[in-house]
Design a protein around this motif. Structure first.
Motif, mmCIF file in Angstrom:
data_model
loop_
_atom_site.group_PDB
_atom_site.id
_atom_site.type_symbol
_atom_site.label_atom_id
_atom_site.label_comp_id
_atom_site.label_asym_id
_atom_site.label_seq_id
_atom_site.Cartn_x
_atom_site.Cartn_y
_atom_site.Cartn_z
ATOM 1 N N ILE A 1 86.272 47.910 -29.368
ATOM 2 C CA ILE A 1 86.457 46.462 -29.454
ATOM 3 C C ILE A 1 87.828 46.239 -30.075
ATOM 4 O O ILE A 1 88.074 46.688 -31.198
ATOM 5 C CB ILE A 1 85.361 45.813 -30.308
ATOM 6 C CG1 ILE A 1 83.982 46.077 -29.699
ATOM 7 C CG2 ILE A 1 85.600 44.320 -30.450
ATOM 8 C CD1 ILE A 1 82.834 45.668 -30.593
ATOM 9 N N GLU A 2 88.712 45.581 -29.341
ATOM 10 C CA GLU A 2 90.095 45.409 -29.793
ATOM 11 C C GLU A 2 90.453 43.942 -29.767
ATOM 12 O O GLU A 2 90.306 43.275 -28.736
ATOM 13 C CB GLU A 2 91.024 46.221 -28.879
ATOM 14 C CG GLU A 2 92.440 46.365 -29.399
ATOM 15 C CD GLU A 2 93.268 47.271 -28.500
ATOM 16 O OE1 GLU A 2 93.183 48.497 -28.664
ATOM 17 O OE2 GLU A 2 93.980 46.738 -27.622
ATOM 18 N N GLY A 3 90.909 43.446 -30.926
ATOM 19 C CA GLY A 3 91.286 42.038 -30.972
ATOM 20 C C GLY A 3 91.946 41.664 -32.287
ATOM 21 O O GLY A 3 92.078 42.491 -33.197
ATOM 22 N N GLU A 4 92.356 40.395 -32.363
ATOM 23 C CA GLU A 4 92.981 39.870 -33.579
ATOM 24 C C GLU A 4 91.909 39.228 -34.463
ATOM 25 O O GLU A 4 91.042 38.490 -33.985
ATOM 26 C CB GLU A 4 94.034 38.826 -33.200
ATOM 27 C CG GLU A 4 94.731 38.216 -34.400
ATOM 28 C CD GLU A 4 95.666 37.083 -34.008
ATOM 29 O OE1 GLU A 4 95.882 36.167 -34.852
ATOM 30 O OE2 GLU A 4 96.178 37.091 -32.871
ATOM 31 N N LYS B 1 74.942 43.921 -48.217
ATOM 32 C CA LYS B 1 75.802 42.823 -47.776
ATOM 33 C C LYS B 1 75.671 42.601 -46.276
ATOM 34 O O LYS B 1 75.420 43.528 -45.513
ATOM 35 C CB LYS B 1 77.267 43.136 -48.105
ATOM 36 C CG LYS B 1 77.604 43.073 -49.583
ATOM 37 C CD LYS B 1 79.075 43.416 -49.785
ATOM 38 C CE LYS B 1 79.442 43.417 -51.260
ATOM 39 N NZ LYS B 1 80.850 43.802 -51.468
ATOM 40 N N THR B 2 75.860 41.370 -45.864
ATOM 41 C CA THR B 2 75.959 41.023 -44.446
ATOM 42 C C THR B 2 77.178 40.127 -44.283
ATOM 43 O O THR B 2 77.716 39.589 -45.259
ATOM 44 C CB THR B 2 74.698 40.274 -43.952
ATOM 45 O OG1 THR B 2 74.519 39.104 -44.761
ATOM 46 C CG2 THR B 2 73.471 41.165 -44.027
ATOM 47 N N GLY B 3 77.615 39.990 -43.053
ATOM 48 C CA GLY B 3 78.793 39.150 -42.841
ATOM 49 C C GLY B 3 79.041 38.892 -41.371
ATOM 50 O O GLY B 3 78.282 39.337 -40.499
ATOM 51 N N ARG B 4 80.122 38.184 -41.098
ATOM 52 C CA ARG B 4 80.504 37.852 -39.728
ATOM 53 C C ARG B 4 81.997 38.103 -39.567
ATOM 54 O O ARG B 4 82.791 37.843 -40.474
ATOM 55 C CB ARG B 4 80.179 36.388 -39.413
ATOM 56 C CG ARG B 4 78.691 36.107 -39.252
ATOM 57 C CD ARG B 4 78.406 34.626 -39.074
ATOM 58 N NE ARG B 4 78.857 33.853 -40.234
ATOM 59 C CZ ARG B 4 78.150 33.761 -41.364
ATOM 60 N NH1 ARG B 4 77.005 34.401 -41.494
ATOM 61 N NH2 ARG B 4 78.593 33.041 -42.370
ATOM 62 N N LEU B 5 82.338 38.638 -38.410
ATOM 63 C CA LEU B 5 83.729 38.931 -38.071
ATOM 64 C C LEU B 5 84.073 38.188 -36.791
ATOM 65 O O LEU B 5 83.391 38.342 -35.772
ATOM 66 C CB LEU B 5 83.923 40.439 -37.880
ATOM 67 C CG LEU B 5 85.276 40.914 -37.342
ATOM 68 C CD1 LEU B 5 86.382 40.645 -38.362
ATOM 69 C CD2 LEU B 5 85.231 42.388 -36.981
ATOM 70 N N THR B 6 85.115 37.385 -36.854
ATOM 71 C CA THR B 6 85.556 36.638 -35.675
ATOM 72 C C THR B 6 86.808 37.301 -35.110
ATOM 73 O O THR B 6 87.824 37.419 -35.811
ATOM 74 C CB THR B 6 85.862 35.167 -36.027
ATOM 75 O OG1 THR B 6 84.741 34.609 -36.706
ATOM 76 C CG2 THR B 6 86.172 34.362 -34.785
ATOM 77 N N LEU B 7 86.712 37.773 -33.867
ATOM 78 C CA LEU B 7 87.834 38.424 -33.191
ATOM 79 C C LEU B 7 88.200 37.633 -31.944
ATOM 80 O O LEU B 7 87.334 36.991 -31.328
ATOM 81 C CB LEU B 7 87.460 39.853 -32.776
ATOM 82 C CG LEU B 7 87.294 40.901 -33.871
ATOM 83 C CD1 LEU B 7 86.863 42.224 -33.255
ATOM 84 C CD2 LEU B 7 88.580 41.094 -34.656
ATOM 85 N N LYS B 8 89.473 37.704 -31.563
ATOM 86 C CA LYS B 8 89.898 37.014 -30.342
ATOM 87 C C LYS B 8 90.948 37.839 -29.606
ATOM 88 O O LYS B 8 91.639 38.691 -30.180
ATOM 89 C CB LYS B 8 90.474 35.636 -30.676
ATOM 90 C CG LYS B 8 91.871 35.685 -31.272
ATOM 91 C CD LYS B 8 92.586 34.340 -31.147
ATOM 92 C CE LYS B 8 94.057 34.478 -31.550
ATOM 93 N NZ LYS B 8 94.812 33.237 -31.350
ATOM 94 N N THR B 9 91.009 37.610 -28.302
ATOM 95 C CA THR B 9 92.125 38.087 -27.488
ATOM 96 C C THR B 9 92.804 36.836 -26.922
ATOM 97 O O THR B 9 92.448 35.707 -27.282
ATOM 98 C CB THR B 9 91.629 38.992 -26.349
ATOM 99 O OG1 THR B 9 90.806 38.226 -25.471
ATOM 100 C CG2 THR B 9 90.839 40.172 -26.872
#
Length: 477
Positions: free
Chosen positions: A135-138, A167-175
């Motif tokens: 998974i590749e993104g900004e 711990k839990t969390g969320r990661l937002t990635l975009k292309t």
């Protein structure tokens, strides 16, 4: 400011730089048409030998013909090992290059044939192709939710590993084409924390292993900061889908695969050095598996080079084994070196050129090295002075060159650093003739040492020079 200056002047101890006998060799010094330059990449003189080595280099790079053997023959100090090092440097890091001294085989716990087999397999690489889902993104945003129990306790009661797992969390990635939010677990949060990933970084996540790789900062975020570090790398925001399949290459040697599959501790045996005898059944299974990978297009063989120095120290059993091993399809290019003339084959009473059996000599392409001329010795000494960071006057170099011609090149090279230390002692900055003369008197060469022994032989123990036998008998009686 004084503190900063002191820190900048201090030596970086993380890098280990040692100057060896051939550390100045960078390659064979050939041009595009395989013609040897007069002085290039640390190589001086020996043009015919270097041209021949260049052809061998092309043979190795093509990798189509297995089991070729080359003999580097010449007097001591004529650059045989330098030629082998030049071949190794020219091949680059991708091609395996294994080096062994023939006398090592007799000092190992392994049998001679096992030691040679391991050396052969260290010189054969396997380039394995794998397709990995990444998974590749900004990174747009990282939000981490701490568990209520850890927050209430102030985070002090639970160990760090337990806290990270909770711990839990969320990661937002975009292309450039899409944007997605991913749910994060404890291990992924820890991996992102180790890499110090923050908003604006371009990252790659391996779905299988969970490995996080930071590719750099997004160019679109370059204006967010007034100052960046010198090592900050700006990259474009990835295009297309977030999830991609990429081909990953791993290059290992056959010996490394052997060790991993024959020991319970796996790859750790490579670091301990406790490889031991590897059963033939294990090697046959590995060869079969590698052959399957080749047919499926998952792997390719990278034939390398095995360099055996002091080859005259091998006995008749080792030469018989090498004869058979070179006929194998998986054999690397064998480069051997010797400085012996016509001498006995070890383990027999027969004499042969270079101490090598005639049937094995018939398999070899022989490259001879010639003694260096005075001009070559001068150039080599210039290179060694630069390599050892020693500043020497012209007169001192003339004297050192004369010593190299009349005594030996190796002896002259050894005097360089010694003369520099003598120069330091008298608080000079440039090595002069007096420094060369001083170390020449302090350190004897072979001829002067032999002459000294002949003069004072009667004062040494166990003297075996003819004419002194009666005196020895009288002392023993």
């Amino acid at each position: 400011m004084a503190e900063l200056k002191r820190l900048s002047d201090s030596r970086d101890l993380t890098r280990i730089e040692r100057i060896g006998a051939h550390s100045h060799i960078r390659g064979l010094g050939l041009d595009s048409s395989l013609e040897a330059r007069d002085a290039s990449e640390g190589m001086i003189g020996q043009q015919p030998a270097r041209r021949a080595a260049g052809l061998i280099l092309q043979l190795i790079r093509q990798g189509k013909i297995a089991g070729r053997a080359v003999l580097l023959a010449g007097q001591p100090g004529t650059g045989k090992t330098a030629l082998a090092m030049g071949i190794a440097k020219s091949l680059g890091a991708e091609t395996p290059f294994a080096s062994v001294a023939a006398s090592e085989l007799f000092s190992l716990d392994l049998s001679k044939t096992e030691a040679l087999t391991q050396a052969f397999r260290r010189a054969i690489g396997v380039r394995i192709k794998e397709e990995a889902e990444i998974i590749e993104g900004e990174v747009i945003e990282i939000s981490i939710d701490r568990p209520v129990s850890a927050a209430a306790a102030g985070g002090n009661s639970a160990p760090s590993g337990v806290a990270a797992a909770g711990k839990t969390g969320r990661l937002t990635l975009k292309t450039t084409d899409m944007e997605t939010v991913y749910e994060l677990g404890g291990k992924m949060i820890e991996a992102l924390g180790k890499e110090k990933v923050q908003s604006g970084d371009v990252i790659a996540l391996d779905k299988a292993s969970g490995k996080v790789t930071k590719l750099g900062r997004s160019i679109g975020r370059s204006r967010d900061y007034d100052a960046v570090g010198p090592h900050t790398k700006f990259v474009k925001c990835p295009e297309g889908e977030l999830q991609k399949r990429k081909e990953v290459m791993h290059c290992v040697t056959l010996h490394e695969i052997d060790v991993i599959n024959s020991r319970t501790q796996g790859f750790l045996a490579l670091f301990t050095g406790d490889t031991g005898e590897i059963r033939a059944e294990v090697r046959d299974q590995i060869d079969t598996k590698v052959a399957e990978w080749r047919e499926e297009g998952k792997a390719e063989i990278v034939p390398g080079v095995l360099f055996i120095d002091e080859v005259h120290m091998l006995d008749i059993e080792c030469f018989s084994f090498l004869n058979r091993a070179l006929e194998n399809d998986m054999a690397p290019i064998l480069v051997i070196a010797t400085n012996r003339g016509i001498t006995s084959i070890r383990g027999t009473n027969y004499r042969s050129p270079h101490g090598i059996p005639p049937d094995f000599l018939d398999r070899l392409l022989i490259i001879t090295t010639q003694p260096y001329t005075e001009d070559d010795i001068r150039k080599i000494l210039d290179i060694r002075c630069d390599e050892e960071d020693v500043e020497m006057s012209a007169d001192a170099k003339v004297l050192l060159t004369k010593i190299g011609v009349e005594v030996s090149l190796r002896y002259a090279i050894h005097l360089i650093t010694s003369a520099a230390l003598a120069c330091q002692k008298r608080k000079g900055k440039i090595v002069e003739m007096e420094d060369i003369s001083r170390v020449y008197q302090l350190f004897l060469d072979v001829k002067r040492s032999t002459q000294y022994l002949m003069e004072y032989q009667s004062q040494y123990m166990f003297n075996e020079v003819p004419g002194e036998a009666e005196g020895d008998d009288a002392m023993q009686s």
